[in-house]
Structures are given as structure tokens and as C-alpha cells.
Write an enzyme that holds these catalytic residues in place. Structure first.
Site, PDB file in Angstrom:
ATOM      1  NE  ARG A 143       1.029   1.331  -4.571  1.00  8.25           N
ATOM      2  CZ  ARG A 143       0.910   2.365  -5.393  1.00  8.25           C
ATOM      3  NH1 ARG A 143       1.187   2.239  -6.685  1.00  8.25           N
ATOM      4  NH2 ARG A 143       0.505   3.532  -4.957  1.00  8.25           N
ATOM      5  CG  LEU A 155      -2.306  -0.702   0.955  1.00  9.05           C
ATOM      6  CD1 LEU A 155      -2.113  -2.188   0.824  1.00  9.05           C
ATOM      7  CD2 LEU A 155      -3.307  -0.372   2.027  1.00  9.05           C
ATOM      8  CB  SER A 156       4.262   1.970   1.047  1.00 14.20           C
ATOM      9  OG  SER A 156       5.383   2.689   0.581  1.00 14.20           O
ATOM     10  CB  ALA A 157       3.074   5.748  -3.243  1.00 11.09           C
TER      11      ALA A 157
END
Ligand SMILES: N[C@@H](CCC(=O)N[C@@H](CS)C(=O)NCC(=O)O)C(=O)O
Length: 215
Positions: free
Chosen positions: A16, A11-13
Site C-alpha cells: 500500500r 492488505l500488505s502495508a
């Protein structure tokens, strides 16, 4: 080729971004999830590796590196089949670096300023000031994309994977980008990148988590 370990939270940009860069580069990575919602970044074993307790963090046979864009640069230099994703040419590389810094010090900062208080501090709405600030920065990105196909030239680079991870996070929250046609065009190109589908699905989970707290 033994895989490098990537400590990752989908969920961490930034996380990702590192993951997508690894996929586009074709780097052999082995993912270990650090669930930030369960505060796993504070486990003693992880703090020993990264005292700054953030993801993404890379472990290449004991060589530890964090900061998503530094990880992307390292993987591109080490595993890139050629230098197209992170050029060796001085000026082309400088332009990729400039876009990476634009992402880390402008774009992602503004996205985080909107999402973090909603996720973790009980904030229920996005102020006009924060909206205008992010739209101003997206306007710069739209301008960069007016004169080039990708964010740092005519081919995809690790600046695209990094910036895509940031933009996809705010899009998943429901951001309106109808005023940014060049960004819309570029997003369609990004859909062909290896690892795009997984990244997009994870961004959606992030968007859902933020939107749930907004309503
Ligand atoms: N500039 C860093 C930002 C990394 C970052 O902020 N990671 C957050 C998740 S989005 C994190 O790990 N937070 C947990 C913590 O700091 O304890 C990068 O690009 O890697």
C-alpha cells in the site's frame, strides 16, 4: 507514457505504501494483484520476476524492482513533476532517506512483529513487551512531528506515504494513539493525499483480518 506494472496485495502495508506513493507522485501504474492469502507469490511466473516472492514488486519494461521504499524513490525520481516528494538537495534528501529507513528498520518491523504471528501463527494476544516496543517507536515519530509539519520537513514527501502505510495498518487493528497528538495531527493532513481513501479502505481490510484472528 506506458504504465509501469505494480504487483500488489492491498492488505500488505508495504504494498500500500508503494501504491500510495505512486498515486501521490502521479506515476502511471497498472496494478496486478498477487493474493498472498492464496499464496500466489509462489506462482512460477512471479518467482521468475521476483525470487524473493514479495510484494510490492515493480516491472518497468523489464526493469524489476522490489522493496516498497526503493520503488517509491524510483517512481519519484522518474515521474515526480518536481523534486518536492523526493528532494535533490543533498541534506533534504538525506532526511527523507533517514525517515524511510526509520520506517523500514524500526516502525514497520515492530508492526509486523505484532501482526504477522496473529495472522499466520495462531497467536491470540499482543504481549505487553511488543505493545511497549511499538509505542516507544511511535513516540519517536511523534517527536519528529513536533518540529515539522510532515515527517521530513514542511512538505509531504515519500517518507510520509511510506510511514502512513505502516501507521494506518496498526490503526486499523485498533491501536490507541491518544498519547501521540502530533501523529494525530499529521494523520489528518494525510487524509488529503491522492489515493488516501483507497489506501484507508485496504488498511481496514487488513485490520479486520487481524482482529478476526484475535477474537
Ligand atoms: N521490506 C519489504 C517488505 C515486503 C514484504 O514483507 N511483503 C510481504 C507482504 S507485507 C510479502 O510479500 N510476503 C510474502 C512472502 O514473502 O512470501 C518492502 O517494504 O517492500
Amino acid at each position: 507514457m506506458s504504465p509501469v506494472k505494480l504487483y500488489h496485495f492491498p492488505l500488505s502495508a508495504p504494498s500500500r505504501g508503494a501504491c500510495l506513493a505512486a498515486k501521490v507522485i502521479g506515476a502511471p501504474i497498472e496494478i496486478e494483484i498477487i493474493d498472498l492469502f492464496k499464496k500466489e507469490q509462489f506462482k512460477e511466473s512471479f518467482l521468475k520476476i521476483n525470487p524473493q516472492h514479495c510484494v510490492p514488486t515493480l516491472d518497468d519494461e523489464g526493469f524489476i524492482l522490489w522493496e516498497s521504499r526503493a520503488i517509491a524513490c524510483y517512481l519519484a525520481d522518474k515521474y515526480g513533476k518536481d523534486d518536492s516528494l523526493y528532494p535533490k538537495d543533498l541534506k533534504r534528501r538525506a532526511l527523507v532517506n533517514q525517515r524511510l529507513y526509520f520506517d523500514s528498520s524500526f516502525l514497520y518491523v515492530k508492526i509486523r512483529a505484532i501482526c504477522y504471528p496473529i495472522l499466520y501463527q495462531g497467536v491470540k494476544e499482543i504481549s505487553k513487551a511488543l505493545k511497549d516496543d511499538l509505542n516507544g517507536t511511535l513516540g519517536f515519530l511523534n517527536k519528529f512531528l513536533e518540529s515539522s509539519k510532515w515527517v521530513a520537513g514542511e512538505n509531504c514527501t515519500i517518507a510520509d506515504t511510506s510511514i502512513y502505510a505502516s501507521v494506518s495498518a496498526i490503526l486499523a487493528v485498533g491501536w490507541d494513539i491518544t498519547q501521540f497528538p502530533n501523529i494525530q495531527r499529521w494523520l489528518k493532513q494525510c487524509a488529503d493525499l491522492p489515493g488516501y481513501t483507497e489506501s484507508e479502505e485496504d488498511a481496514k481490510l487488513f485490520g479486520e483480518a487481524v482482529r478476526k484472528n484475535l477474537s
